[in-house]
Design a protein around this motif. Structure first.
Motif, PDB file in Angstrom:
ATOM      1  N   MET A   1       1.046  -1.078   0.254  1.00  0.00           N
ATOM      2  CA  MET A   1      -0.128   0.008   0.136  1.00  0.00           C
ATOM      3  C   MET A   1       1.091   1.169   0.056  1.00  0.00           C
ATOM      4  O   MET A   1       1.692   1.428   0.959  1.00  0.00           O
ATOM      5  CB  MET A   1      -1.171   0.042   1.355  1.00  0.00           C
ATOM      6  CG  MET A   1      -1.987   1.594   1.455  1.00  0.00           C
ATOM      7  SD  MET A   1      -2.970   0.986   2.775  1.00  0.00           S
ATOM      8  CE  MET A   1      -1.608   0.738   4.252  1.00  0.00           C
ATOM      9  N   VAL A   5      -1.712   7.003   1.431  1.00  0.00           N
ATOM     10  CA  VAL A   5      -3.011   6.349   1.501  1.00  0.00           C
ATOM     11  C   VAL A   5      -3.505   6.513   2.973  1.00  0.00           C
ATOM     12  O   VAL A   5      -4.114   6.918   3.343  1.00  0.00           O
ATOM     13  CB  VAL A   5      -3.465   5.219   0.721  1.00  0.00           C
ATOM     14  CG1 VAL A   5      -5.058   5.222   1.048  1.00  0.00           C
ATOM     15  CG2 VAL A   5      -3.326   5.273  -1.161  1.00  0.00           C
ATOM     16  N   GLY A  42     -10.979   9.298  -2.237  1.00  0.00           N
ATOM     17  CA  GLY A  42     -10.590   8.150  -3.017  1.00  0.00           C
ATOM     18  C   GLY A  42     -10.963   6.444  -2.418  1.00  0.00           C
ATOM     19  O   GLY A  42     -10.576   5.580  -3.106  1.00  0.00           O
ATOM     20  N   ALA A  46     -10.995   1.941  -1.857  1.00  0.00           N
ATOM     21  CA  ALA A  46      -9.834   1.283  -1.101  1.00  0.00           C
ATOM     22  C   ALA A  46      -9.608   0.368  -2.021  1.00  0.00           C
ATOM     23  O   ALA A  46      -8.829  -0.266  -2.139  1.00  0.00           O
ATOM     24  CB  ALA A  46     -10.031   1.663  -0.414  1.00  0.00           C
ATOM     25  N   VAL A  50      -6.976  -0.862  -9.171  1.00  0.00           N
ATOM     26  CA  VAL A  50      -6.952   0.119 -10.224  1.00  0.00           C
ATOM     27  C   VAL A  50      -7.117   0.959 -11.586  1.00  0.00           C
ATOM     28  O   VAL A  50      -7.782   1.807 -11.947  1.00  0.00           O
ATOM     29  CB  VAL A  50      -5.401   0.473 -10.056  1.00  0.00           C
ATOM     30  CG1 VAL A  50      -4.828   1.685 -10.616  1.00  0.00           C
ATOM     31  CG2 VAL A  50      -4.512   0.751  -8.317  1.00  0.00           C
ATOM     32  N   LEU A  55      -8.135   1.642  -5.780  1.00  0.00           N
ATOM     33  CA  LEU A  55      -7.004   2.039  -4.813  1.00  0.00           C
ATOM     34  C   LEU A  55      -6.241   0.760  -5.291  1.00  0.00           C
ATOM     35  O   LEU A  55      -4.404   0.849  -5.115  1.00  0.00           O
ATOM     36  CB  LEU A  55      -6.829   2.362  -3.561  1.00  0.00           C
ATOM     37  CG  LEU A  55      -7.238   3.906  -3.654  1.00  0.00           C
ATOM     38  CD1 LEU A  55      -7.473   4.398  -1.765  1.00  0.00           C
ATOM     39  CD2 LEU A  55      -6.370   5.277  -3.881  1.00  0.00           C
ATOM     40  N   LEU A  57      -6.167  -1.749  -3.200  1.00  0.00           N
ATOM     41  CA  LEU A  57      -5.792  -2.564  -1.569  1.00  0.00           C
ATOM     42  C   LEU A  57      -5.884  -3.343  -1.288  1.00  0.00           C
ATOM     43  O   LEU A  57      -7.664  -4.195  -1.329  1.00  0.00           O
ATOM     44  CB  LEU A  57      -6.456  -1.252  -0.486  1.00  0.00           C
ATOM     45  CG  LEU A  57      -5.756   0.255  -0.621  1.00  0.00           C
ATOM     46  CD1 LEU A  57      -5.779   0.754  -0.037  1.00  0.00           C
ATOM     47  CD2 LEU A  57      -4.062   0.687  -0.941  1.00  0.00           C
ATOM     48  N   CYS A 108     -16.226   3.347  -7.227  1.00  0.00           N
ATOM     49  CA  CYS A 108     -14.868   3.881  -6.420  1.00  0.00           C
ATOM     50  C   CYS A 108     -14.394   5.309  -6.088  1.00  0.00           C
ATOM     51  O   CYS A 108     -14.405   5.310  -5.901  1.00  0.00           O
ATOM     52  CB  CYS A 108     -14.413   3.540  -7.941  1.00  0.00           C
ATOM     53  SG  CYS A 108     -13.815   1.660  -8.292  1.00  0.00           S
TER      54      CYS A 108
END
Length: 336
Positions: A1, A5, A42, A46, A50, A55, A57, A108
């Motif tokens: 990560m 973030v 964002g 999460a 992408v 993100l 994660l 998202c």
């Protein structure tokens, strides 16, 4: 990560959410501006890939973000994590491309916000049924705990379907024929606007159908589905620990976090034990803060009493029979 973030989540928690947590605790409805802040950061995306605009994660990374946010304002974190189920559904391989194309990018970005009604996953006799009917799918039954009403746009409903299946539908979070909405008043995080939904012939259009699969009782105890909820307890414990200052609870918090992450690979029993340990730590940390602060801890504007109520809430939120048994044992109340 990416470290930024987690740093961003911590900054939002410390500078935006926590300073107003006492006021929010007394409100009927969480200010939508706080959810807007999470969207701008964002964080609504999460766990989404992408390439879909999220993100990207993983579960442990999302959990770390949720822990930070829960330490700022548990109600805001509580509303946010409901949304992650929709992301997983829309990004999954089984969903129809039309639904993914219609909603995933907006979800998202937090332009579309979701709650959940997962009653169909609960083992035992069905409490919410979905049947094919004229005009789409007909829903009958109840969903006793649906969070974010008035703050969300849709609800992902998982109901028991024909031939021992579960059916996933995406329903508008709005008044409609056959739907009753009853506010559930909570001792903590009441601003999350948690409601009981009653379904009496609610019809969901066929283009809102998101999937159907065999009912699996084990799905409700899958470790990946229980890990993020454990970070709510870690967040409350973490805030208490920070307010207390250096103490042996610091090491206990780190150990609980590591245990929850390890339980992702350890199976349902390991996750149940780890979740119980996190909830019990939040309770003890809140009690320690109240003891440290003395009589002032029970005044209505004191963080200690709010955190204690939140810890109480987290003893039962997202629980399962195995978590309940582990907690009872930790609290010295296991059945003999």
């Amino acid at each position: 990560m990416a470290r930024d973030v987690l740093s961003l989540a911590r900054e939002l928690a410390d500078q935006v959410l926590f300073p107003d947590a006492m006021r929010v605790d007394r409100l009927d409805v969480l200010p939508s501006a706080y959810l807007d802040e999470l969207a701008v950061a964002g964080l609504y995306g999460a766990p989404a890939p992408v390439q879909a605009g999220g993100l990207g994660l993983d579960v442990a990374e999302v959990s770390a973000v949720v822990e930070e946010l829960a330490g700022g304002c548990l109600a805001a974190a509580f509303v946010l994590i409901q949304h992650f189920r929709l992301l997983a559904t829309l990004a999954g391989q089984a969903v129809r491309p039309q639904l993914r194309d219609r909603w995933l990018a907006a979800a998202c970005q937090g332009r579309l916000r979701s709650g959940i009604a997962l009653t169909g996953l609960i083992p035992g006799p069905p409490r919410l049924r979905a049947e094919i009917a004229e005009g789409g799918w007909r829903l009958d039954g109840t969903a006793p705990w649906v969070t974010g009403w008035g703050l969300i746009d849709v609800v992902e409903v998982v109901a028991r379907g024909p031939e021992d299946t579960v059916v996933t539908l995406i329903m508008d979070a709005a008044a409609q024929p056959g739907l009753s909405v009853t506010r559930q008043r909570l001792a903590a995080v009441d601003a999350s606007v948690t409601v009981r939904l009653g379904f009496d012939g609610v019809v969901v259009a066929p283009d809102r159908f998101a999937g159907q699969e065999p009912f699996d009782p084990a799905a409700s105890v899958a470790p990946a589905g229980l890990r993020v909820n454990g970070s709510l307890a870690l967040g409350v414990a973490h805030r208490c620990v920070r307010l207390l200052g250096a103490s042996p609870l610091d090491d206990e918090l780190a150990a609980c976090r590591e245990r929850l992450d390890a339980a992702l690979e350890g199976g349902p029993a390991a996750m149940a034990a780890a979740r119980a340990a996190a909830s019990e730590l939040a309770l003890r940390a809140a009690a320690a803060l109240a003891v440290r602060d003395g009589a002032s801890a029970i005044t209505v504007d004191a963080h200690a009493q709010r955190l204690a109520r939140e810890a109480l809430f987290l003893l039962v939120f997202g629980s399962r029979p195995a978590i309940k048994s582990e907690l009872a044992a930790r609290l010295g109340a296991a059945a003999s």
